[in-house]
Design a protein around this motif. Structure first.
Motif, PDB file in Angstrom:
ATOM      1  N   PRO A  69       0.809  -1.232   0.000  1.00 24.58           N
ATOM      2  CA  PRO A  69       0.000   0.000   0.000  1.00 24.58           C
ATOM      3  C   PRO A  69       0.833   1.269   0.000  1.00 24.58           C
ATOM      4  CG  PRO A  69      -0.830  -1.589   1.605  1.00 24.58           C
ATOM      5  CD  PRO A  69       0.488  -2.108   1.124  1.00 24.58           C
ATOM      6  N   PHE A  70       2.053   1.224   0.555  1.00 24.19           N
ATOM      7  CA  PHE A  70       2.885   2.419   0.608  1.00 24.19           C
ATOM      8  C   PHE A  70       3.473   2.773  -0.756  1.00 24.19           C
ATOM      9  CE2 PHE A  70       3.066   1.235   5.132  1.00 24.19           C
ATOM     10  CZ  PHE A  70       2.743   2.466   5.687  1.00 24.19           C
ATOM     11  N   SER A  71       3.379   1.860  -1.707  1.00 21.82           N
ATOM     12  CA  SER A  71       3.918   2.156  -3.036  1.00 21.82           C
ATOM     13  C   SER A  71       3.042   3.157  -3.797  1.00 21.82           C
ATOM     14  CB  SER A  71       4.048   0.871  -3.852  1.00 21.82           C
ATOM     15  OG  SER A  71       2.772   0.275  -4.052  1.00 21.82           O
ATOM     16  N   ALA A  72       1.822   3.350  -3.346  1.00 23.33           N
ATOM     17  CA  ALA A  72       0.908   4.300  -3.989  1.00 23.33           C
ATOM     18  C   ALA A  72       0.335   5.233  -2.932  1.00 23.33           C
ATOM     19  CB  ALA A  72      -0.207   3.550  -4.717  1.00 23.33           C
ATOM     20  N   PRO A  73       1.118   6.236  -2.480  1.00 23.53           N
ATOM     21  CA  PRO A  73       0.638   7.155  -1.434  1.00 23.53           C
ATOM     22  C   PRO A  73      -0.662   7.877  -1.790  1.00 23.53           C
ATOM     23  CG  PRO A  73       2.998   7.414  -1.774  1.00 23.53           C
ATOM     24  CD  PRO A  73       2.513   6.525  -2.870  1.00 23.53           C
ATOM     25  N   PRO A  74      -0.879   8.296  -3.045  1.00 26.60           N
ATOM     26  CA  PRO A  74      -2.161   8.962  -3.337  1.00 26.60           C
ATOM     27  C   PRO A  74      -3.367   8.071  -3.053  1.00 26.60           C
ATOM     28  CG  PRO A  74      -0.589   9.396  -5.085  1.00 26.60           C
ATOM     29  CD  PRO A  74       0.039   8.366  -4.211  1.00 26.60           C
ATOM     30  N   ALA A  75      -3.287   6.785  -3.434  1.00 27.57           N
ATOM     31  CA  ALA A  75      -4.407   5.878  -3.168  1.00 27.57           C
ATOM     32  C   ALA A  75      -4.595   5.657  -1.677  1.00 27.57           C
ATOM     33  CB  ALA A  75      -4.173   4.543  -3.878  1.00 27.57           C
ATOM     34  N   LEU A  76      -3.495   5.536  -0.944  1.00 25.99           N
ATOM     35  CA  LEU A  76      -3.586   5.313   0.499  1.00 25.99           C
ATOM     36  C   LEU A  76      -4.192   6.516   1.210  1.00 25.99           C
ATOM     37  CD1 LEU A  76      -2.960   3.461   2.887  1.00 25.99           C
ATOM     38  CD2 LEU A  76      -0.667   4.459   2.980  1.00 25.99           C
ATOM     39  N   LEU A  77      -3.736   7.711   0.879  1.00 27.02           N
ATOM     40  CA  LEU A  77      -4.271   8.911   1.523  1.00 27.02           C
ATOM     41  C   LEU A  77      -5.713   9.178   1.103  1.00 27.02           C
ATOM     42  CD1 LEU A  77      -1.204  11.321   1.408  1.00 27.02           C
ATOM     43  CD2 LEU A  77      -2.201  10.216   3.408  1.00 27.02           C
ATOM     44  N   ALA A  78      -6.049   8.839  -0.141  1.00 27.22           N
ATOM     45  CA  ALA A  78      -7.444   8.992  -0.572  1.00 27.22           C
ATOM     46  C   ALA A  78      -8.350   8.050   0.210  1.00 27.22           C
ATOM     47  CB  ALA A  78      -7.563   8.719  -2.070  1.00 27.22           C
ATOM     48  N   ALA A  79      -7.891   6.827   0.463  1.00 28.68           N
ATOM     49  CA  ALA A  79      -8.678   5.876   1.245  1.00 28.68           C
ATOM     50  C   ALA A  79      -8.829   6.355   2.690  1.00 28.68           C
ATOM     51  CB  ALA A  79      -8.030   4.489   1.197  1.00 28.68           C
ATOM     52  N   VAL A  80      -7.762   6.925   3.255  1.00 28.86           N
ATOM     53  CA  VAL A  80      -7.844   7.476   4.615  1.00 28.86           C
ATOM     54  C   VAL A  80      -8.823   8.647   4.649  1.00 28.86           C
ATOM     55  CG1 VAL A  80      -6.550   8.631   6.443  1.00 28.86           C
ATOM     56  CG2 VAL A  80      -5.541   6.693   5.240  1.00 28.86           C
ATOM     57  N   LEU A 137     -20.749  14.758   5.616  1.00 32.79           N
ATOM     58  CA  LEU A 137     -20.324  15.707   4.595  1.00 32.79           C
ATOM     59  C   LEU A 137     -19.470  16.824   5.199  1.00 32.79           C
ATOM     60  CD1 LEU A 137     -23.570  16.018   2.441  1.00 32.79           C
ATOM     61  CD2 LEU A 137     -21.487  14.726   1.926  1.00 32.79           C
ATOM     62  N   ARG A 138     -19.795  17.208   6.412  1.00 30.33           N
ATOM     63  CA  ARG A 138     -19.019  18.267   7.066  1.00 30.33           C
ATOM     64  C   ARG A 138     -17.586  17.796   7.325  1.00 30.33           C
ATOM     65  NH1 ARG A 138     -20.505  22.838   8.734  1.00 30.33           N
ATOM     66  NH2 ARG A 138     -19.395  24.045  10.308  1.00 30.33           N
ATOM     67  N   THR A 139     -17.430  16.557   7.708  1.00 27.27           N
ATOM     68  CA  THR A 139     -16.094  16.016   7.937  1.00 27.27           C
ATOM     69  C   THR A 139     -15.295  15.966   6.642  1.00 27.27           C
ATOM     70  OG1 THR A 139     -16.889  14.681   9.807  1.00 27.27           O
ATOM     71  CG2 THR A 139     -14.811  14.038   8.789  1.00 27.27           C
ATOM     72  N   LEU A 140     -15.929  15.507   5.567  1.00 26.78           N
ATOM     73  CA  LEU A 140     -15.235  15.466   4.280  1.00 26.78           C
ATOM     74  C   LEU A 140     -14.817  16.865   3.825  1.00 26.78           C
ATOM     75  CD1 LEU A 140     -17.338  12.800   2.314  1.00 26.78           C
ATOM     76  CD2 LEU A 140     -15.034  12.537   3.258  1.00 26.78           C
ATOM     77  N   GLY A 141     -15.695  17.835   4.031  1.00 22.92           N
ATOM     78  CA  GLY A 141     -15.358  19.192   3.624  1.00 22.92           C
ATOM     79  C   GLY A 141     -14.262  19.810   4.465  1.00 22.92           C
ATOM     80  N   ALA A 142     -14.325  19.592   5.797  1.00 20.82           N
ATOM     81  CA  ALA A 142     -13.359  20.229   6.684  1.00 20.82           C
ATOM     82  C   ALA A 142     -11.984  19.580   6.607  1.00 20.82           C
ATOM     83  CB  ALA A 142     -13.880  20.188   8.125  1.00 20.82           C
ATOM     84  N   THR A 143     -11.924  18.285   6.336  1.00 18.81           N
ATOM     85  CA  THR A 143     -10.629  17.598   6.281  1.00 18.81           C
ATOM     86  C   THR A 143     -10.040  17.551   4.873  1.00 18.81           C
ATOM     87  OG1 THR A 143     -11.748  15.449   6.029  1.00 18.81           O
ATOM     88  CG2 THR A 143     -11.182  16.155   8.268  1.00 18.81           C
ATOM     89  N   ALA A 144     -10.750  18.093   3.885  1.00 18.56           N
ATOM     90  CA  ALA A 144     -10.255  18.033   2.512  1.00 18.56           C
ATOM     91  C   ALA A 144      -8.933  18.798   2.363  1.00 18.56           C
ATOM     92  CB  ALA A 144     -11.305  18.596   1.552  1.00 18.56           C
ATOM     93  N   LEU A 145      -8.851  19.989   2.956  1.00 16.42           N
ATOM     94  CA  LEU A 145      -7.644  20.800   2.809  1.00 16.42           C
ATOM     95  C   LEU A 145      -6.422  20.152   3.457  1.00 16.42           C
ATOM     96  CD1 LEU A 145      -6.283  23.359   1.825  1.00 16.42           C
ATOM     97  CD2 LEU A 145      -7.058  24.506   3.921  1.00 16.42           C
ATOM     98  N   PRO A 146      -6.475  19.742   4.732  1.00 20.66           N
ATOM     99  CA  PRO A 146      -5.276  19.109   5.307  1.00 20.66           C
ATOM    100  C   PRO A 146      -4.900  17.794   4.636  1.00 20.66           C
ATOM    101  CG  PRO A 146      -7.119  19.003   6.843  1.00 20.66           C
ATOM    102  CD  PRO A 146      -7.525  19.923   5.755  1.00 20.66           C
ATOM    103  N   MET A 147      -5.890  17.001   4.199  1.00 21.28           N
ATOM    104  CA  MET A 147      -5.563  15.757   3.524  1.00 21.28           C
ATOM    105  C   MET A 147      -4.949  16.026   2.152  1.00 21.28           C
ATOM    106  SD  MET A 147      -6.156  13.305   5.589  1.00 21.28           S
ATOM    107  CE  MET A 147      -5.943  11.950   4.443  1.00 21.28           C
ATOM    108  N   ALA A 148      -5.453  17.046   1.435  1.00 18.68           N
ATOM    109  CA  ALA A 148      -4.857  17.408   0.148  1.00 18.68           C
ATOM    110  C   ALA A 148      -3.429  17.918   0.338  1.00 18.68           C
ATOM    111  CB  ALA A 148      -5.715  18.462  -0.540  1.00 18.68           C
TER     112      ALA A 148
END
Length: 267
Positions: A69-80, A137-148
């Motif tokens: 899973p660490f070989s594809a960080p974008p997929a891992l962080l998107a799943a998180v 939805l509020r969680t997805l919106g609020a955590t979008a910036l730090p996760m990105a």
């Protein structure tokens, strides 16, 4: 019959009647309450683990099916990132569910702002669905910036490793990604306390809590790293047995860092 005790009976009396006539009953009642609370916690944790596995299904499938899973960080962080709403549900359960309030009465310390105030004490699914509807939805919106931001910095860190001079920038990129990930979890913990707060307030308080309580942030990152290693080694077993315990430790550290800044009110 004489009521006087012999010297031998007098010496043995404290052992026979330890704690007094009512002391034994009190100790027995306390032990029964302790075992009942522990049983309630274990049962609640197992139920929550199943809910976490369903709510974080993309992450579970990635850990189960991917060779590395660490070989594809974008997929891992998107799943998180997609799992953050169910993480918020777990944080709300740790805060208010009687199953996780060991040593407290069912409603002690949880007033009208409790997510469990209108549900039975042992109920977990119904209040969890209520929390998910209110905060998903509020969680997805609020955590979008730090996760990105974490994703961008991780990609930059991998880019730095491919260049000879990039080793000087690699630690800075990695540290920034770790702080952004901690901010996302702090934001989820803050939503469990104040779901009505504006997004910019949530992010500001969460980021400030990460920097101010940096020892707790480092501890949370270490717990995440160890948990991720365990999930890669035995994903299904570790998830079923330990996912709620790992999140409980992360929630405790995150909540400790944000509570001095905000007065709790979730309902």
């Amino acid at each position: 019959m004489s009521q006087l005790q012999t010297p031998l009976q007098a010496r043995r009396a404290p052992l026979v009647r330890w704690g007094g006539r009512d002391g034994s009953a009190s100790v027995s009642s306390h032990a029964a309450h302790t075992f009942s609370a522990l049983g309630s916690y274990v049962f609640g944790a197992l139920r929550l683990n199943i809910m976490l596995a369903i709510g974080a299904l993309p992450l579970v499938l990635l850990l189960l099916l991917a060779a590395d899973p660490f070989s594809a960080p974008p997929a891992l962080l998107a799943a998180v990132y997609l799992a953050m709403p169910i993480v918020t549900v777990a944080f709300c359960a740790f805060r208010d569910s009687p199953a996780f309030r060991i040593g407290l009465s069912a409603r002690e310390g949880a007033g009208e702002d409790s997510w469990w105030s209108s549900h039975p004490d042992q109920s977990l699914l119904q209040p969890a669905l209520h929390v998910l509807r209110r905060t998903g939805l509020r969680t997805l919106g609020a955590t979008a910036l730090p996760m990105a931001l974490a994703l961008i910095l991780v990609v930059d860190a991998r880019w730095a490793l491919d260049h000879a001079w990039g080793f000087m920038l690699f630690p800075a990129f990695l540290l920034g990604a770790a702080l952004a990930l901690s901010t996302a979890f702090n934001t989820a913990a803050l939503i469990s306390e104040r779901a009505d707060a504006p997004w910019h307030v949530l992010l500001r308080i969460a980021a400030f809590g990460v920097l101010r309580s940096w020892p707790l942030s480092l501890l949370n990152l270490a717990v995440m790293a160890i948990a991720m290693m365990g999930l890669i080694w035995q994903p299904l077993l570790c998830w079923v047995l330990a996912s709620s315990l790992v999140l409980y430790v992360i929630w405790a550290g995150s909540r400790w860092s944000i509570l001095p800044t905000v007065s709790p009110r979730a309902g």
